[in-house]
Design a protein around this motif. Structure first.
Motif, PDB file in Angstrom:
ATOM      1  N   TYR A  77      14.528 -53.474 -44.094  1.00 43.89           N
ATOM      2  CA  TYR A  77      13.984 -52.475 -43.167  1.00 43.89           C
ATOM      3  C   TYR A  77      14.723 -52.543 -41.835  1.00 43.89           C
ATOM      4  N   TYR A  78      14.898 -53.744 -41.354  1.00 43.59           N
ATOM      5  CA  TYR A  78      15.528 -53.940 -40.048  1.00 43.59           C
ATOM      6  C   TYR A  78      17.000 -53.543 -40.084  1.00 43.59           C
ATOM      7  N   LEU A  84      20.833 -46.400 -39.922  1.00 39.10           N
ATOM      8  CA  LEU A  84      20.430 -45.028 -39.620  1.00 39.10           C
ATOM      9  C   LEU A  84      20.572 -44.718 -38.136  1.00 39.10           C
ATOM     10  N   GLU A  85      20.283 -45.709 -37.284  1.00 40.14           N
ATOM     11  CA  GLU A  85      20.472 -45.501 -35.850  1.00 40.14           C
ATOM     12  C   GLU A  85      21.940 -45.216 -35.543  1.00 40.14           C
ATOM     13  N   ARG A  86      22.819 -45.906 -36.259  1.00 42.92           N
ATOM     14  CA  ARG A  86      24.244 -45.701 -36.052  1.00 42.92           C
ATOM     15  C   ARG A  86      24.681 -44.295 -36.448  1.00 42.92           C
ATOM     16  N   LEU A 108      19.596 -39.014 -48.010  1.00 42.02           N
ATOM     17  CA  LEU A 108      19.491 -40.421 -47.609  1.00 42.02           C
ATOM     18  C   LEU A 108      18.993 -41.293 -48.757  1.00 42.02           C
ATOM     19  N   ILE A 109      18.028 -40.785 -49.518  1.00 37.81           N
ATOM     20  CA  ILE A 109      17.515 -41.545 -50.665  1.00 37.81           C
ATOM     21  C   ILE A 109      18.601 -41.714 -51.727  1.00 37.81           C
ATOM     22  N   GLY A 178      11.874 -41.184 -43.823  1.00 30.71           N
ATOM     23  CA  GLY A 178      10.803 -40.257 -43.446  1.00 30.71           C
ATOM     24  C   GLY A 178      10.679 -40.121 -41.941  1.00 30.71           C
ATOM     25  N   LYS A 179      10.753 -41.243 -41.232  1.00 27.98           N
ATOM     26  CA  LYS A 179      10.663 -41.211 -39.769  1.00 27.98           C
ATOM     27  C   LYS A 179      11.834 -40.443 -39.166  1.00 27.98           C
ATOM     28  N   LEU A 180      13.037 -40.710 -39.702  1.00 26.26           N
ATOM     29  CA  LEU A 180      14.228 -40.084 -39.144  1.00 26.26           C
ATOM     30  C   LEU A 180      14.259 -38.590 -39.427  1.00 26.26           C
ATOM     31  N   ALA A 181      13.845 -38.206 -40.626  1.00 32.51           N
ATOM     32  CA  ALA A 181      13.882 -36.787 -40.994  1.00 32.51           C
ATOM     33  C   ALA A 181      12.903 -35.956 -40.174  1.00 32.51           C
TER      34      ALA A 181
END
Length: 693
Positions: A77-78, A84-86, A108-109, A178-181
């Motif tokens: 997760y970390y 994803l942040e990158r 992404l999946i 999900g959070k990013l989308a």
């Protein structure tokens, strides 16, 4: 087009995040090996000796598997959050160009599933091969040989490894994707700098560091002194002190880093900037560094102590293969009956040597007390003159009870020495040798120092001299016969003092060609099948083999090896990935600073040199604290888990542990090198002038 894009992005992510991807492959290998334990040769063998203990170990292994899955979930997760942040800007551009959020989520999946499949395709074959190698090595170490080797492949382990790995990776990525989308386009296209934490007065950090060191010292003193191992409550106190001490120490380390930043000069490019970056990372992420250091400490302790114990347990004094004990009234008759039974069933021809071992007590008169049989007062007096120590006091206490010891016939004991390939004893007139089953280097050395003076011993009013060194070669295979202390006497003295009233044991050694052909364990197992058909009870005797005594010891060796090394690998992967990902995320959030440095004239080489020094300090601080702590941690661990008979091997185990700690530090260096390369790639992107709209 969609799948080509997903495959291309997945391949690029693996290349750019090789450290994280390699950690996942190693995790797959570790998962499979721990789940395939039941198919290992040594486990199959041990089940025939210690089935309950082995089943308990396999249950514990399953618990460790679930535990490590949970830990790996947070790691994935970390680390995935960093990936994803990158890619925030890239994903924002996908939406800007018209990609629906549902399709972005599916992309992404698909990328994550692609990486998972590749990791499994690489990791599982490596895991199966390593499991096979480990199975052969452990079988060789414990004496099983390769005869009757079973393939260690386990379909169940493959399925559980695949399902567990894909499940936690998919769960972590589902949450993050999900959070990013759901984020707005503006949030994706703009980097958000990390908020600065409020600074406390410098004395607060100094006091925190001192209190942390004090807590760690107390924790290690409790562990090494054995206080922690008295009960669960005391162990909980020690662990709590250790955790609190580590967190307080890292919380206070920012004062040390700040002092380094103030003293930094211009001898190296961007030296002050680098230390300020480290100070900020330590100040804002001291908790993360403390957890990583604790995990590295756990890995060092598990690996060092586990490997040390495994190697030290291999140095077992194996001399005899079988002992047949007689319980009849006439020892000589029982000895002949045992040999006759063995010859009758054709087993006797499998042995290269069969000989009697005679043990007896001093024959006392009706009005004589057993407490007056032997007087070792001179030995105790000699011990009291030695330097005061706990070992000396233990020896004095034990020797004070040596008033009615076993007597061992010299010729029988010399036969054991001959079998072991050692020089025989040559006792002179009125000379005795001291024997013990509980020999340890640290106490045996004290005894040998006293025996060098040939102290006098009173045996039923006659004076004898103890000579030579302490004798420790096992006289029988039966673990129920343990002599804290015994006296080896010449045959005439043995017959006179025991009045020919003694216990008889018949020892046997398998032929060398049989052992060489099958391996020791397999040879004894095959011989056991033949001996099971003999009715020893009819001649008032029974039989015990070397395997019956080594089984539990071997189990502890295997258990210590597998579990400690497994935990070491898991802890090391998680700790180093956390540190590496944390640094790279912090570096990305500081991207504007690096762009400013480029505008001010900083070259790529300057930026890389500064960043590499930051990586060295960022990894070096928790690793150095863990390495120093592991010196005391391994010693404390050995205090609690070593048996009394192995306490003399502490120095040897500590040396082996030190070697393992050095090897793990080399692994740390490899991790640091991987992070430096990732950092350098990011800095190369910083050299491209940023376009201002």
């Amino acid at each position: 087009m969609f799948f080509k894009l997903a495959m291309r992005n997945s391949r690029r992510s693996r290349k750019e995040n090789g450290l994280f991807f390699a950690s996942l492959v190693v995790s797959i290998v570790a998962f499979y090996i721990i789940l395939a334990l039941s198919h290992q040769d040594v486990m199959i063998f041990l089940r025939s000796l210690e089935s309950d203990a082995v089943n308990s170990l396999l249950q514990i292994a399953a618990v460790f598997y679930v535990f490590s899955l949970v830990m790996l979930f947070f790691l994935i997760y970390y680390a995935s959050k960093y990936q994803l942040e990158r890619r925030r800007h890239e994903l924002g551009m996908y939406i800007m160009m018209g990609m629906r959020r549902s399709k972005l989520f599916a992309l992404l999946i698909a990328e994550d599933l692609g990486s998972s499949v590749v990791a499994l395709l690489i990791g599982l074959p490596i895991a199966i091969l390593m499991s096979e190698v480990v199975s052969l090595l452990t079988a060789r170490l414990v004496g099983l040989g390769v005869i009757g080797h079973h393939v260690s492949f386990s379909l169940q382990a493959v399925i559980l490894t695949t399902v567990g790995f894909v499940a936690i990776k998919l769960a972590a990525f589902l949450i993050l994707s999900g959070k990013l989308a759901r984020k707005q386009i503006g949030d994706l296209l703009v980097d958000t700098p990390e908020t600065e934490k409020k600074q406390l007065p410098a004395p607060v950090y100094g006091v925190s560091a001192v209190l942390g060191l004090v807590a760690l010292v107390i924790a290690y003193c409790q562990g090494i002194g054995g206080y922690s191992w008295i009960s669960v409550k005391y162990m909980a106190v020690t662990i709590t002190l250790g955790f609190v001490g580590m967190f307080l120490l890292f919380f206070g380390l920012r004062l040390f880093v700040d002092a380094l930043a103030r003293r930094a000069n211009g001898s190296k490019p961007l030296a002050v900037f680098g230390f300020r970056q480290i100070h900020e990372n330590v100040a804002t992420k001291s908790g993360t560094l403390a957890i990583s250091s604790i995990l590295i400490l756990g890995a060092l302790c598990c690996c060092g102590a586990g490997v040390g114990i495994c190697i030290s347990r291999q140095n077992m004094d194996h001399v005899l293969d079988y002992t047949f004990a007689s319980y009849g009234g006439d020892a000589e008759t029982d000895s002949r009956n045992i040999r006759a039974k063995l010859e009758e069933t054709g087993v006797l021809e499998d042995f290269s040597d069969v000989f009697d071992m005679k043990l007896g007590y001093i024959k006392m008169g009706e009005n004589e007390s057993h407490d007056d049989a032997v007087n070792v007062g001179n030995v105790i007096s000699a011990l009291e003159k030695l330097k005061v120590s706990e070992d000396r006091d233990v020896l004095i206490n034990n020797m004070s009870y040596m008033t009615y010891p076993y007597l061992i016939q010299e010729s029988a004991y010399n036969k054991v020495l001959e079998t072991a390939g050692k020089e025989p004893l040559e006792l002179g007139e009125n000379e005795l040798a001291l024997y013990t089953d509980f020999f340890t280097d640290y106490r045996g050395g004290l005894l040998n120092e006293v025996l060098a003076e040939r102290p006098e011993v009173d045996v039923r009013g006659d004076e004898y001299h103890l000579t030579g060194e302490v004798q420790t070669t096992k006289i029988v295979t039966d673990s129920s016969i343990t002599l804290s202390f015994g006296l080896i006497v010449d045959d005439d003295t043995f017959a006179r003092l025991t009045n020919d009233n003694y216990e008889l044991y018949v020892n046997a050694v398998l032929k060398k060609d049989i052992v060489d052909d099958k391996g020791l364990m397999k040879a004894i197992m095959d011989e056991n099948e033949k001996l099971d058909g003999i009715d020893f009870e009819s001649i008032n005797a029974d039989c015990e083999s070397y395997l019956q005594n080594i089984g539990r010891n071997m189990f502890y060796t295997v258990a210590a090896g597998y579990i400690t090394l497994y935990l070491a690998v898991v802890f090391l992967i998680i700790a180093n990935t956390i540190i590496g990902v944390q640094f790279l995320m912090g570096q990305r959030k500081s991207g504007r600073r690096y762009r400013t440095l480029v505008k001010l004239g900083a070259t790529y080489e300057m930026l890389c040199s500064s960043a590499n020094r930051q990586v060295g300090w960022y990894f070096g601080i928790p690793v150095a604290v863990a390495a120093v702590s592991s010196i005391f941690g391994v010693r404390a661990l050995l205090t609690g888990i070593l048996s009394e008979s192995m306490r003399g091997s502490v120095k040897q185990i500590l040396i082996i542990a030190a070697v393992m700690i050095i090897l793990l530090c080399v692994v740390e260096y490899i991790y640091m090198t991987a992070v430096k390369r990732s950092s350098n790639r990011y800095l190369m992107a910083m050299m491209t002038p940023e376009r201002v709209e």
